[in-house]
Enzyme design. Structure first.
Site, PDB file in Angstrom:
ATOM      1  N   GLY A   1     -23.236  31.798 -17.743  1.00  0.00           N
ATOM      2  CA  GLY A   1     -22.199  32.561 -17.056  1.00  0.00           C
ATOM      3  C   GLY A   1     -20.933  31.734 -16.955  1.00  0.00           C
ATOM      4  O   GLY A   1     -20.300  31.421 -17.965  1.00  0.00           O
ATOM      5  N   VAL A   2     -20.609  31.337 -15.729  1.00  0.00           N
ATOM      6  CA  VAL A   2     -19.400  30.550 -15.466  1.00  0.00           C
ATOM      7  C   VAL A   2     -19.352  29.285 -16.325  1.00  0.00           C
ATOM      8  O   VAL A   2     -18.274  28.870 -16.771  1.00  0.00           O
ATOM      9  CB  VAL A   2     -19.365  30.150 -13.967  1.00  0.00           C
ATOM     10  CG1 VAL A   2     -18.201  29.204 -13.673  1.00  0.00           C
ATOM     11  CG2 VAL A   2     -19.266  31.375 -13.084  1.00  0.00           C
TER      12      VAL A   2
ATOM     13  N   ASN B   1     -24.623  24.338  -8.766  1.00  0.00           N
ATOM     14  CA  ASN B   1     -23.633  23.339  -9.192  1.00  0.00           C
ATOM     15  C   ASN B   1     -23.952  22.028  -8.486  1.00  0.00           C
ATOM     16  O   ASN B   1     -24.769  22.001  -7.559  1.00  0.00           O
ATOM     17  CB  ASN B   1     -22.203  23.829  -8.935  1.00  0.00           C
ATOM     18  CG  ASN B   1     -21.946  24.062  -7.463  1.00  0.00           C
ATOM     19  OD1 ASN B   1     -22.075  23.145  -6.659  1.00  0.00           O
ATOM     20  ND2 ASN B   1     -21.605  25.282  -7.102  1.00  0.00           N
TER      21      ASN B   1
ATOM     22  N   ASP C   1     -32.608  41.538 -11.428  1.00  0.00           N
ATOM     23  CA  ASP C   1     -32.026  40.612 -10.452  1.00  0.00           C
ATOM     24  C   ASP C   1     -33.099  39.606 -10.026  1.00  0.00           C
ATOM     25  O   ASP C   1     -34.162  39.993  -9.532  1.00  0.00           O
ATOM     26  CB  ASP C   1     -31.569  41.454  -9.251  1.00  0.00           C
ATOM     27  CG  ASP C   1     -30.951  40.631  -8.148  1.00  0.00           C
ATOM     28  OD1 ASP C   1     -30.981  39.385  -8.205  1.00  0.00           O
ATOM     29  OD2 ASP C   1     -30.437  41.252  -7.204  1.00  0.00           O
ATOM     30  N   ILE C   2     -32.809  38.341 -10.189  1.00  0.00           N
ATOM     31  CA  ILE C   2     -33.825  37.316  -9.908  1.00  0.00           C
ATOM     32  C   ILE C   2     -34.176  37.260  -8.416  1.00  0.00           C
ATOM     33  O   ILE C   2     -35.280  36.846  -8.057  1.00  0.00           O
ATOM     34  CB  ILE C   2     -33.363  35.940 -10.445  1.00  0.00           C
ATOM     35  CG1 ILE C   2     -34.578  35.023 -10.661  1.00  0.00           C
ATOM     36  CG2 ILE C   2     -32.323  35.291  -9.539  1.00  0.00           C
ATOM     37  CD1 ILE C   2     -34.314  33.808 -11.510  1.00  0.00           C
TER      38      ILE C   2
ATOM     39  N   SER D   1     -26.536  28.287 -17.171  1.00  0.00           N
ATOM     40  CA  SER D   1     -25.297  27.872 -17.864  1.00  0.00           C
ATOM     41  C   SER D   1     -24.617  28.954 -18.694  1.00  0.00           C
ATOM     42  O   SER D   1     -23.560  28.690 -19.280  1.00  0.00           O
ATOM     43  CB  SER D   1     -25.520  26.639 -18.766  1.00  0.00           C
ATOM     44  OG  SER D   1     -25.639  25.464 -17.992  1.00  0.00           O
TER      45      SER D   1
ATOM     46  N   GLY E   1     -21.860  33.945  -9.169  1.00  0.00           N
ATOM     47  CA  GLY E   1     -22.948  34.275 -10.081  1.00  0.00           C
ATOM     48  C   GLY E   1     -24.308  34.355  -9.405  1.00  0.00           C
ATOM     49  O   GLY E   1     -24.436  34.835  -8.278  1.00  0.00           O
ATOM     50  N   VAL E   2     -25.307  33.842 -10.088  1.00  0.00           N
ATOM     51  CA  VAL E   2     -26.672  33.920  -9.562  1.00  0.00           C
ATOM     52  C   VAL E   2     -26.824  33.044  -8.310  1.00  0.00           C
ATOM     53  O   VAL E   2     -27.589  33.375  -7.396  1.00  0.00           O
ATOM     54  CB  VAL E   2     -27.697  33.571 -10.673  1.00  0.00           C
ATOM     55  CG1 VAL E   2     -27.680  32.119 -11.041  1.00  0.00           C
ATOM     56  CG2 VAL E   2     -29.081  34.019 -10.278  1.00  0.00           C
ATOM     57  N   ASP E   3     -26.070  31.969  -8.247  1.00  0.00           N
ATOM     58  CA  ASP E   3     -26.081  31.076  -7.078  1.00  0.00           C
ATOM     59  C   ASP E   3     -25.657  31.856  -5.822  1.00  0.00           C
ATOM     60  O   ASP E   3     -26.341  31.818  -4.774  1.00  0.00           O
ATOM     61  CB  ASP E   3     -25.109  29.920  -7.359  1.00  0.00           C
ATOM     62  CG  ASP E   3     -25.271  28.728  -6.419  1.00  0.00           C
ATOM     63  OD1 ASP E   3     -26.190  28.751  -5.586  1.00  0.00           O
ATOM     64  OD2 ASP E   3     -24.473  27.783  -6.547  1.00  0.00           O
TER      65      ASP E   3
HETATM   66  N1  AR6 Z   1     -30.178  37.572 -11.293  1.00  0.00           N
HETATM   67  C1  AR6 Z   1     -30.371  37.028 -12.526  1.00  0.00           C
HETATM   68  N2  AR6 Z   1     -29.381  36.545 -13.284  1.00  0.00           N
HETATM   69  C2  AR6 Z   1     -28.127  36.607 -12.792  1.00  0.00           C
HETATM   70  C3  AR6 Z   1     -27.831  37.148 -11.518  1.00  0.00           C
HETATM   71  C4  AR6 Z   1     -28.929  37.641 -10.758  1.00  0.00           C
HETATM   72  N3  AR6 Z   1     -28.759  38.164  -9.542  1.00  0.00           N
HETATM   73  N4  AR6 Z   1     -26.487  37.051 -11.318  1.00  0.00           N
HETATM   74  C5  AR6 Z   1     -25.954  36.489 -12.429  1.00  0.00           C
HETATM   75  N5  AR6 Z   1     -26.930  36.233 -13.322  1.00  0.00           N
HETATM   76  P1  AR6 Z   1     -23.949  31.848 -13.573  1.00  0.00           P
HETATM   77  P2  AR6 Z   1     -23.932  29.139 -14.683  1.00  0.00           P
HETATM   78  C6  AR6 Z   1     -26.864  35.626 -14.657  1.00  0.00           C
HETATM   79  O1  AR6 Z   1     -22.486  31.979 -13.747  1.00  0.00           O
HETATM   80  O2  AR6 Z   1     -23.317  29.629 -15.944  1.00  0.00           O
HETATM   81  C7  AR6 Z   1     -22.023  29.306  -9.888  1.00  0.00           C
HETATM   82  O3  AR6 Z   1     -20.802  29.506  -9.256  1.00  0.00           O
HETATM   83  C8  AR6 Z   1     -25.544  35.669 -15.382  1.00  0.00           C
HETATM   84  O4  AR6 Z   1     -25.366  36.923 -16.011  1.00  0.00           O
HETATM   85  O5  AR6 Z   1     -24.548  32.350 -12.317  1.00  0.00           O
HETATM   86  O6  AR6 Z   1     -25.096  28.181 -14.780  1.00  0.00           O
HETATM   87  C9  AR6 Z   1     -22.657  27.969  -9.533  1.00  0.00           C
HETATM   88  O7  AR6 Z   1     -22.382  27.592  -8.203  1.00  0.00           O
HETATM   89  C10 AR6 Z   1     -25.715  34.551 -16.392  1.00  0.00           C
HETATM   90  O8  AR6 Z   1     -26.405  35.026 -17.547  1.00  0.00           O
HETATM   91  O9  AR6 Z   1     -24.437  30.303 -13.703  1.00  0.00           O
HETATM   92  C11 AR6 Z   1     -22.026  27.045 -10.525  1.00  0.00           C
HETATM   93  O10 AR6 Z   1     -20.753  26.618 -10.090  1.00  0.00           O
HETATM   94  C12 AR6 Z   1     -26.628  33.566 -15.671  1.00  0.00           C
HETATM   95  O11 AR6 Z   1     -27.120  34.243 -14.512  1.00  0.00           O
HETATM   96  C13 AR6 Z   1     -21.868  27.896 -11.754  1.00  0.00           C
HETATM   97  O12 AR6 Z   1     -21.803  29.250 -11.281  1.00  0.00           O
HETATM   98  C14 AR6 Z   1     -25.951  32.285 -15.248  1.00  0.00           C
HETATM   99  O13 AR6 Z   1     -24.632  32.569 -14.815  1.00  0.00           O
HETATM  100  C15 AR6 Z   1     -23.052  27.774 -12.669  1.00  0.00           C
HETATM  101  O14 AR6 Z   1     -22.764  28.466 -13.854  1.00  0.00           O
END
Ligand code: AR6
Length: 178
Positions: free
Chosen positions: A124-125, A25, A11-12, A122, A33-35
């Protein structure tokens, strides 16, 4: 000197580094997600800081990045980068993802930070294929570190084992020390 790059499965938000990168975003107002995880762990101060940046700069275009305080996180700062939404690969997604990594590295260096942790922006979502995104991340960061003194050390923090394996393999291929 060989670039210092490590892969971490985890977890970051718990990383004790100078800077963690958020996959944000354009609104900078948080999300899933991570945000979402970063905003929850950092507390409301982070959203306040993001609101100020938003007021000053407006929405953030894909490939761009801004830096804020880190609130309650163990890191000293957060860099919010907007990755591209995957639209099939013909809409400059690769270039935009490379720019996102480069702008994070430049911002960290400009602020004198030595250690930085990236999530897989990028993937994830936003739907960017994981293998292609990992290849861009590793190539961009490795090339940057061979040319510039700061940051000194980069961590790719992978939340899932698939990403961790992809990064490990790419770094091994590049002859890095893991
Ligand atoms: N620590 C590390 N990595 C993580 C964590 C964490 N706690 N949680 C998720 N990931 P995403 P995106 C990974 O969807 O695709 C948001 O709603 C996850 O498994 O977080 O850039 C923003 O507000 C994946 O591999 O980001 C934007 O609207 C990676 O982080 C949108 O999502 C990125 O997944 C951005 O989408």
């Amino acid at each position: 000197m060989k670039p210092q790059i490590d892969v971490v499965l985890g977890d970051i938000t718990t990383q004790h580094v100078d800077v963690i990168v958020n996959a944000a975003n354009p609104s900078l107002m948080g999300g899933g997600g991570v945000d979402g995880a970063i905003h929850r762990a950092a507390g409301p101060q982070l959203l306040e800081a993001c609101k100020i940046v938003r007021q000053q700069q407006g929405e953030l275009a894909p490939g761009h990045a801004v830096i804020t305080i880190a609130g309650d996180l163990p890191a000293k700062a957060v860099i919010h980068a907007v990755g591209p939404i995957w639209e099939g690969g013909e809409h400059h997604e690769a270039r935009s993802l490379e720019d996102a990594y480069l702008n994070c590295l430049r911002l960290a260096a400009a602020n004198g930070y030595k250690t930085i942790a990236f999530p897989a922006i990028s993937t994830g979502v936003y739907g960017f294929p994981k293998a292609a995104a990992a290849a861009i991340a590793v190539a961009t960061v490795s090339d940057y570190l061979t040319r510039k003194p700061l940051p000194e050390r980069v961590y790719f923090v992978c939340y899932d084992e698939e990403n961790a394996r992809l990064y490990q393999r790419l770094l091994t291929q590049r002859g890095q020390e893991l």
